[in-house]
Design a protein around this motif. Structure first.
Motif, mmCIF file in Angstrom:
data_model
loop_
_atom_site.group_PDB
_atom_site.id
_atom_site.type_symbol
_atom_site.label_atom_id
_atom_site.label_comp_id
_atom_site.label_asym_id
_atom_site.label_seq_id
_atom_site.Cartn_x
_atom_site.Cartn_y
_atom_site.Cartn_z
ATOM 1 N N SER A 110 7.187 -25.473 -49.706
ATOM 2 C CA SER A 110 7.787 -26.376 -48.720
ATOM 3 C C SER A 110 7.133 -27.747 -48.697
ATOM 4 O O SER A 110 7.693 -28.702 -48.152
ATOM 5 N N GLY A 111 5.931 -27.863 -49.261
ATOM 6 C CA GLY A 111 5.240 -29.145 -49.288
ATOM 7 C C GLY A 111 4.301 -29.366 -48.125
ATOM 8 O O GLY A 111 3.652 -30.422 -48.040
ATOM 9 N N VAL A 112 4.191 -28.397 -47.220
ATOM 10 C CA VAL A 112 3.323 -28.550 -46.053
ATOM 11 C C VAL A 112 1.868 -28.716 -46.468
ATOM 12 O O VAL A 112 1.129 -29.530 -45.901
ATOM 13 N N THR A 113 1.451 -27.949 -47.464
ATOM 14 C CA THR A 113 0.041 -28.016 -47.885
ATOM 15 C C THR A 113 -0.292 -29.379 -48.486
ATOM 16 O O THR A 113 -1.402 -29.875 -48.326
ATOM 17 N N GLU A 114 0.659 -29.995 -49.178
ATOM 18 C CA GLU A 114 0.406 -31.310 -49.754
ATOM 19 C C GLU A 114 0.260 -32.365 -48.670
ATOM 20 O O GLU A 114 -0.525 -33.308 -48.801
ATOM 21 N N LEU A 115 1.025 -32.222 -47.574
ATOM 22 C CA LEU A 115 0.879 -33.146 -46.449
ATOM 23 C C LEU A 115 -0.503 -33.024 -45.829
ATOM 24 O O LEU A 115 -1.040 -33.996 -45.267
ATOM 25 N N ALA A 116 -1.082 -31.814 -45.928
ATOM 26 C CA ALA A 116 -2.419 -31.580 -45.388
ATOM 27 C C ALA A 116 -3.512 -31.996 -46.368
ATOM 28 O O ALA A 116 -4.697 -31.838 -46.069
ATOM 29 N N ALA B 271 -3.879 -30.778 -49.576
ATOM 30 C CA ALA B 271 -4.250 -29.727 -50.533
ATOM 31 C C ALA B 271 -3.246 -29.704 -51.674
ATOM 32 O O ALA B 271 -2.047 -29.522 -51.445
ATOM 33 N N ALA B 272 -3.741 -29.901 -52.900
ATOM 34 C CA ALA B 272 -2.874 -29.865 -54.076
ATOM 35 C C ALA B 272 -2.719 -28.420 -54.539
ATOM 36 O O ALA B 272 -3.704 -27.757 -54.859
ATOM 37 N N ILE B 273 -1.478 -27.933 -54.559
ATOM 38 C CA ILE B 273 -1.196 -26.547 -54.941
ATOM 39 C C ILE B 273 -0.350 -26.536 -56.206
ATOM 40 O O ILE B 273 0.601 -27.312 -56.331
ATOM 41 N N ALA B 274 -0.709 -25.644 -57.145
ATOM 42 C CA ALA B 274 0.032 -25.531 -58.413
ATOM 43 C C ALA B 274 1.269 -24.663 -58.196
ATOM 44 O O ALA B 274 1.311 -23.493 -58.600
ATOM 45 N N ASN B 275 2.306 -25.239 -57.554
ATOM 46 C CA ASN B 275 3.510 -24.464 -57.242
ATOM 47 C C ASN B 275 4.236 -23.983 -58.495
ATOM 48 O O ASN B 275 4.813 -22.895 -58.500
ATOM 49 N N GLY B 276 4.228 -24.780 -59.535
ATOM 50 C CA GLY B 276 4.873 -24.368 -60.780
ATOM 51 C C GLY B 276 4.208 -23.142 -61.372
ATOM 52 O O GLY B 276 4.883 -22.215 -61.838
#
Length: 287
Positions: free
Chosen positions: A250-256, A258-263
């Protein structure tokens, strides 16, 4: 509990060694003769599934040493040293992960990270200048296809991924063998790394999480098709991991921040569900 048929074999097959193994493991069972065949019975379908898997590995029993039930089914957990002996491949992958964490200083040493990352790069000020992907392959640096799974950024990243690989990897290594776990780890690593590169383009990424989602998907779907105690995860684990995947997507972690490897998560999960589907279907057919 009603008895469940585990095996039906010709009388010419010697079950003595396997029955002795069941006795040492204190597994309730009985053997009967029906229509010129010997039939092994145990109470309950769940136990029957485990015993079928055990027979595939040790049809003649193991007279040299007393085998133990896997940690997930023992009334008392085995000691840590014993668990390491029973899960050498799981331990080896984690050892490589810890070594990589040490030489990369948990993501702070870019001089060593660049040799493990998906693409080679050079740091210029606050930016990373990436070597084109075709040039990387042309240089014969094929190890980069898999080594990003050993890169971790921070102690929490390392601790969480290591804990889940230890939990899921041991289950697969016990039930389907170390070579299957090795193959799944490499496959999920390749797919998750490629998916992350396709998803985000040239970037510095890493971690075992893509592999973990693959192992989770494998156990989850396999367990639905061919139930067994080894893949019977604690209640809520699959739901929790899927909810976390949705939150990250959803992108919530990036707003916080935190870079997450969603792919990587998505690629690993999809491939894990596929291997679980194939493996579970084959196991169900054999039963």
């Amino acid at each position: 509990m009603n008895p469940v048929e585990v095996l039906r074999l010709p009388l010419s097959v010697n079950l003595a060694g396997f029955v002795e193994l069941l006795q040492r493991m204190q597994v309730p069972h009985r053997v009967s003769e029906e229509s010129g065949e010997q039939v092994l019975w145990v109470p309950g379908e769940q136990l029957a599934a485990d015993i079928r898997g055990l027979y595939e590995k040790y049809p003649d029993g193991d007279p040299e040493q007393q085998l133990q039930l896997p940690p997930v089914t023992q009334p008392k957990a085995a000691g840590f040293v014993q668990q390491l002996r029973e899960s050498p491949l799981t331990a080896a992958v984690l050892l490589l992960t810890f070594i990589a964490a040490g030489i990369t200083l948990l993501g702070d040493n870019f001089d060593t990270i660049r040799w493990l990352s998906w693409m080679d790069f050079h740091v210029q000020g606050e930016y990373a200048r990436f070597v084109p992907w075709p040039d990387t392959l042309a240089a014969g640096q094929y190890w980069r296809l898999i080594t990003p799974i050993f890169i971790h950024f921070g102690i929490l990243h390392l601790a969480m991924n290591s804990m889940w690989y230890w939990e899921l990897g041991r289950r697969i290594e016990f039930y389907q063998g170390k070579w299957l776990l090795l193959g799944l780890t490499v496959l999920f690593g390749l797919v998750s790394n490629a998916a992350q590169f396709w998803w985000a383009g040239p970037s510095i990424f890493g971690g075992l999480s893509g592999v973990l989602y693959g192992l989770l998907g494998h156990c989850w779907i396999y367990q639905l098709l061919a139930p067994n105690r080894a893949y019977q995860l604690p209640k809520g684990v699959v739901v929790m991991m899927l909810i976390w995947w949705v939150i990250c997507m959803s992108g919530v972690t990036e707003l916080a921040g935190a870079a997450i490897a969603n792919g990587a998560h998505t690629g690993g999960l999809v491939m894990g569900c596929l291997t679980g589907l194939v493996g579970g279907a084959l196991a169900r057919r054999r039963r």
